[in-house]
Write a protein that holds these residues in place. Structure first.
Motif, PDB file in Angstrom:
ATOM      1  N   VAL A 314      58.840   2.266  15.453  1.00 47.12           N
ATOM      2  CA  VAL A 314      59.666   1.088  15.753  1.00 47.12           C
ATOM      3  C   VAL A 314      60.015   0.950  17.234  1.00 47.12           C
ATOM      4  O   VAL A 314      60.634  -0.043  17.633  1.00 47.12           O
ATOM      5  N   CYS A 315      59.628   1.914  18.061  1.00 48.63           N
ATOM      6  CA  CYS A 315      60.016   1.854  19.474  1.00 48.63           C
ATOM      7  C   CYS A 315      58.968   1.118  20.314  1.00 48.63           C
ATOM      8  O   CYS A 315      57.801   1.017  19.943  1.00 48.63           O
ATOM      9  N   LEU A 316      59.425   0.583  21.441  1.00 49.35           N
ATOM     10  CA  LEU A 316      58.548   0.036  22.479  1.00 49.35           C
ATOM     11  C   LEU A 316      58.837   0.842  23.740  1.00 49.35           C
ATOM     12  O   LEU A 316      59.916   0.729  24.321  1.00 49.35           O
ATOM     13  N   THR A 317      57.892   1.653  24.161  1.00 49.56           N
ATOM     14  CA  THR A 317      58.151   2.625  25.216  1.00 49.56           C
ATOM     15  C   THR A 317      58.086   2.006  26.607  1.00 49.56           C
ATOM     16  O   THR A 317      57.557   0.908  26.811  1.00 49.56           O
ATOM     17  N   ASN A 318      58.596   2.770  27.585  1.00 51.12           N
ATOM     18  CA  ASN A 318      58.542   2.341  28.981  1.00 51.12           C
ATOM     19  C   ASN A 318      57.121   2.047  29.433  1.00 51.12           C
ATOM     20  O   ASN A 318      56.882   1.105  30.198  1.00 51.12           O
ATOM     21  N   LYS A 319      56.178   2.878  28.979  1.00 50.21           N
ATOM     22  CA  LYS A 319      54.817   2.768  29.505  1.00 50.21           C
ATOM     23  C   LYS A 319      54.210   1.400  29.234  1.00 50.21           C
ATOM     24  O   LYS A 319      53.457   0.864  30.051  1.00 50.21           O
ATOM     25  N   LEU A 320      54.544   0.812  28.095  1.00 52.17           N
ATOM     26  CA  LEU A 320      54.006  -0.496  27.744  1.00 52.17           C
ATOM     27  C   LEU A 320      54.328  -1.522  28.834  1.00 52.17           C
ATOM     28  O   LEU A 320      53.471  -2.316  29.250  1.00 52.17           O
ATOM     29  N   PHE A 321      55.549  -1.478  29.341  1.00 50.75           N
ATOM     30  CA  PHE A 321      55.995  -2.477  30.310  1.00 50.75           C
ATOM     31  C   PHE A 321      55.577  -2.127  31.735  1.00 50.75           C
ATOM     32  O   PHE A 321      55.440  -3.021  32.578  1.00 50.75           O
ATOM     33  N   VAL A 322      55.364  -0.845  32.005  1.00 56.13           N
ATOM     34  CA  VAL A 322      54.773  -0.454  33.286  1.00 56.13           C
ATOM     35  C   VAL A 322      53.353  -1.008  33.379  1.00 56.13           C
ATOM     36  O   VAL A 322      52.939  -1.550  34.414  1.00 56.13           O
ATOM     37  N   TYR A 323      52.591  -0.886  32.292  1.00 57.89           N
ATOM     38  CA  TYR A 323      51.224  -1.407  32.279  1.00 57.89           C
ATOM     39  C   TYR A 323      51.201  -2.911  32.574  1.00 57.89           C
ATOM     40  O   TYR A 323      50.352  -3.397  33.332  1.00 57.89           O
ATOM     41  N   LEU A 324      52.134  -3.644  31.975  1.00 57.17           N
ATOM     42  CA  LEU A 324      52.164  -5.091  32.201  1.00 57.17           C
ATOM     43  C   LEU A 324      52.457  -5.411  33.663  1.00 57.17           C
ATOM     44  O   LEU A 324      51.807  -6.278  34.262  1.00 57.17           O
ATOM     45  N   THR A 335      51.219   0.472  15.481  1.00 57.45           N
ATOM     46  CA  THR A 335      52.546   0.719  14.915  1.00 57.45           C
ATOM     47  C   THR A 335      53.218  -0.619  14.622  1.00 57.45           C
ATOM     48  O   THR A 335      52.793  -1.666  15.128  1.00 57.45           O
ATOM     49  N   LEU A 336      54.279  -0.580  13.840  1.00 55.12           N
ATOM     50  CA  LEU A 336      54.994  -1.816  13.515  1.00 55.12           C
ATOM     51  C   LEU A 336      55.469  -2.529  14.774  1.00 55.12           C
ATOM     52  O   LEU A 336      55.304  -3.741  14.924  1.00 55.12           O
ATOM     53  N   ALA A 337      56.063  -1.770  15.696  1.00 56.97           N
ATOM     54  CA  ALA A 337      56.634  -2.379  16.895  1.00 56.97           C
ATOM     55  C   ALA A 337      55.557  -2.949  17.806  1.00 56.97           C
ATOM     56  O   ALA A 337      55.695  -4.058  18.335  1.00 56.97           O
ATOM     57  N   GLN A 338      54.473  -2.196  18.007  1.00 50.44           N
ATOM     58  CA  GLN A 338      53.435  -2.655  18.932  1.00 50.44           C
ATOM     59  C   GLN A 338      52.620  -3.799  18.340  1.00 50.44           C
ATOM     60  O   GLN A 338      52.188  -4.700  19.067  1.00 50.44           O
ATOM     61  N   ARG A 339      52.434  -3.779  17.032  1.00 51.09           N
ATOM     62  CA  ARG A 339      51.747  -4.905  16.387  1.00 51.09           C
ATOM     63  C   ARG A 339      52.570  -6.182  16.531  1.00 51.09           C
ATOM     64  O   ARG A 339      52.042  -7.247  16.889  1.00 51.09           O
ATOM     65  N   THR A 340      53.872  -6.081  16.293  1.00 47.59           N
ATOM     66  CA  THR A 340      54.754  -7.242  16.443  1.00 47.59           C
ATOM     67  C   THR A 340      54.768  -7.731  17.888  1.00 47.59           C
ATOM     68  O   THR A 340      54.762  -8.939  18.155  1.00 47.59           O
ATOM     69  N   PHE A 341      54.766  -6.786  18.822  1.00 44.23           N
ATOM     70  CA  PHE A 341      54.790  -7.137  20.245  1.00 44.23           C
ATOM     71  C   PHE A 341      53.539  -7.918  20.639  1.00 44.23           C
ATOM     72  O   PHE A 341      53.623  -8.963  21.296  1.00 44.23           O
ATOM     73  N   LEU A 342      52.363  -7.436  20.238  1.00 47.11           N
ATOM     74  CA  LEU A 342      51.123  -8.104  20.633  1.00 47.11           C
ATOM     75  C   LEU A 342      50.915  -9.418  19.881  1.00 47.11           C
ATOM     76  O   LEU A 342      50.170 -10.283  20.350  1.00 47.11           O
ATOM     77  N   GLU A 343      51.567  -9.576  18.750  1.00 56.43           N
ATOM     78  CA  GLU A 343      51.538 -10.879  18.077  1.00 56.43           C
ATOM     79  C   GLU A 343      52.365 -11.900  18.858  1.00 56.43           C
ATOM     80  O   GLU A 343      51.992 -13.071  18.962  1.00 56.43           O
ATOM     81  N   GLY A 349      45.900  -7.485  25.163  1.00 59.81           N
ATOM     82  CA  GLY A 349      45.479  -6.158  24.738  1.00 59.81           C
ATOM     83  C   GLY A 349      44.915  -6.143  23.337  1.00 59.81           C
ATOM     84  O   GLY A 349      44.791  -7.186  22.677  1.00 59.81           O
ATOM     85  N   TRP A 350      44.584  -4.939  22.890  1.00 53.32           N
ATOM     86  CA  TRP A 350      43.943  -4.730  21.597  1.00 53.32           C
ATOM     87  C   TRP A 350      44.700  -3.677  20.794  1.00 53.32           C
ATOM     88  O   TRP A 350      45.127  -2.651  21.341  1.00 53.32           O
ATOM     89  N   TYR A 383      50.568 -11.849  34.065  1.00 50.76           N
ATOM     90  CA  TYR A 383      51.318 -13.108  33.928  1.00 50.76           C
ATOM     91  C   TYR A 383      52.589 -12.893  33.104  1.00 50.76           C
ATOM     92  O   TYR A 383      53.674 -13.360  33.480  1.00 50.76           O
ATOM     93  N   TYR A 384      52.468 -12.192  31.984  1.00 49.59           N
ATOM     94  CA  TYR A 384      53.648 -11.927  31.157  1.00 49.59           C
ATOM     95  C   TYR A 384      54.681 -11.115  31.934  1.00 49.59           C
ATOM     96  O   TYR A 384      55.888 -11.387  31.869  1.00 49.59           O
ATOM     97  N   GLY A 385      54.215 -10.093  32.661  1.00 40.89           N
ATOM     98  CA  GLY A 385      55.136  -9.264  33.419  1.00 40.89           C
ATOM     99  C   GLY A 385      55.835 -10.029  34.526  1.00 40.89           C
ATOM    100  O   GLY A 385      57.033  -9.855  34.766  1.00 40.89           O
ATOM    101  N   ALA A 386      55.101 -10.898  35.202  1.00 35.37           N
ATOM    102  CA  ALA A 386      55.664 -11.638  36.330  1.00 35.37           C
ATOM    103  C   ALA A 386      56.632 -12.727  35.891  1.00 35.37           C
ATOM    104  O   ALA A 386      57.622 -13.010  36.581  1.00 35.37           O
ATOM    105  N   ASN A 387      56.383 -13.326  34.728  1.00 35.44           N
ATOM    106  CA  ASN A 387      57.143 -14.516  34.341  1.00 35.44           C
ATOM    107  C   ASN A 387      58.148 -14.311  33.213  1.00 35.44           C
ATOM    108  O   ASN A 387      59.091 -15.096  33.093  1.00 35.44           O
ATOM    109  N   TYR A 388      57.949 -13.286  32.395  1.00 38.15           N
ATOM    110  CA  TYR A 388      58.819 -13.119  31.231  1.00 38.15           C
ATOM    111  C   TYR A 388      59.335 -11.696  31.051  1.00 38.15           C
ATOM    112  O   TYR A 388      60.538 -11.488  30.918  1.00 38.15           O
TER     113      TYR A 388
END
Length: 413
Positions: A314-324, A335-343, A349-350, A383-388
């Protein structure tokens, strides 16, 4: 101006979330204090760097990790007390025992928090919750709780998990506000403890103003980082997937503290899977200030959560947002959290089934064979990182919460 005090049982430097909150509050004119401890010598300089760079913030530290006599004496006595309380908590249902079991320096931190006389205490981690709540009660103040993880489902012993539940059930519904690092962490807390609204504040980072780096190397460069390079973090599955690929086309870079035992373990796996020399490269830890710039040298960020224990589901880690922020395409485990995030944030990403090495291997091969898809995903991530998905936007939620808590009339006007 009102005074806010943050409390964490750990290092200041290992909690970027806490530090970002402190700086956001300072910019709003609040007086800030942090109460923390130090026990990993290689992080002492990182703690000191934050203190030097932010002299307006008062930082109260207790050291118990050096080889000096007083540190070792403090470590031994507090550890003995903590172990004793864990044993006794099995027999006696005592709130005090639970507090010490979760935080070996509960009394020291409570003493410092009482001296601070803050208008608001913010607890980071379940071990800080009782300190913040008790300090607030002593001076008729308020406290808040930040749930960076779903602490009830972390890798702890059953005895510690029981203590966590006891303390959280006692105090959470008294918090003036609660924040969580992912929507599913918030949902998990709401369902277990019948809580009202929990504000989701993602683990995002300040905007990266550097230009997006496009792929120039002949090889696809995969990147993973954490505080430690360790087992059961998805690295083993990635090595197995790499064994199915042409080694001329890909590199795997791992950044973090690598203990000797773990280095031997991973080198054994590298030999077992017949991975060529230089295909897997280890990098030592770097400062947070250097991290995004360093990450931008790669093509794909790996977020390979195993889903076990349930907190990792259920977590979204720091690394995900560093990559963005660095403009990397994502390969994330399903995972549930990462699937929901990419939706919600598509085309950057994949998703892969971490238990299916062929699936992970085919996804990597797809990016090798179709560099245009890789570049499109990198552009979307940037784009997501810069704007949202950046701290400049996300911090507004935290600022609103503290304004509403400490200046209710002003917030409503």
């Amino acid at each position: 101006m009102a005074k806010i005090c943050w409390i964490t049982p750990g290092h200041l430097s290992t909690s970027p979330r806490l530090r970002k909150e402190v700086l956001a509050a300072q910019r709003q004119g609040y007086e800030t204090t942090v109460i923390a401890t130090q026990y990993m010598p290689y992080l002492y300089e990182d703690d000191a760097a934050f203190i030097r760079q932010n002299p307006q913030c008062r930082v109260i530290l207790l050291s118990w990790g050096k080889r000096e006599f007083k540190d070792q004496y403090r470590k031994y006595l507090s550890g003995l007390l903590q172990k004793l309380t864990i044993v006794l908590s099995k027999i006696i249902n005592s709130r005090l025992l639970n507090k010490i079991a979760l935080n070996r320096y509960y009394y020291w931190q409570l003493k410092q928090a009482n001296k601070c006389k803050a208008d608001l205490y913010v607890a980071h981690n379940s071990g800080a919750l009782a300190v913040a709540a008790d300090a607030a009660r002593c001076i008729s103040s308020r406290f808040a709780f930040d749930a960076e993880d779903f602490h009830d489902a972390e890798s702890h012993s059953p005895d510690i998990l029981k203590c966590i539940e006891h303390i959280q059930r006692r105090y959470l519904d008294q918090a003036i506000f609660i924040t969580a690092a992912s929507p599913l962490i918030a949902q998990a807390y709401q369902e277990k403890y019948q809580l009202g609204k929990i504000e989701v504040i993602l683990n995002v980072f300040p905007k990266n103003n550097a230009e997006l780096q496009f792929k120039t190397a002949n090889k696809l460069r995969l990147f993973w980082f954490s505080q430690y390079i360790g087992r059961d973090r998805g690295i083993e599955e990635c090595l197995q997937a790499l064994a199915l690929l042409n080694h001329d086309n890909v590199e795997l870079h791992l950044l973090g503290l690598l203990h000797t035992e773990e280095e031997k373990y991973f080198n054994t796996l590298i030999k077992k899977y017949h991975l060529e020399e230089g295909l897997v490269r280890f990098h030592p830890p770097i400062s947070e200030q250097e991290l995004i710039e360093f990450t931008a040298n790669f093509d794909v960020g790996l977020a390979l959560e195993t889903g076990e224990p349930y907190n990792r589901e259920v977590c979204l880690t720091n690394k995900l947002f560093v990559y963005l922020q660095a403009g990397l395409a994502l390969i994330a485990s399903n995972t549930l959290a990462q699937r929901t995030f990419l939706e919600k944030w598509p085309d950057c990403g994949w998703l892969v089934d971490l238990k299916n090495h062929q699936n992970l291997s085919e996804t990597i091969q797809l990016l090798i064979d179709h560099p245009n898809k890789l570049e499109q995903a990198k552009q979307k991530a940037y784009y997501y990182g810069a704007n949202y998905l950046n701290w400049e936007r996300e911090q507004e939620k935290f600022i609103y919460l503290i304004h509403t808590c400490l200046n209710p009339k002003k917030s409503l006007s």
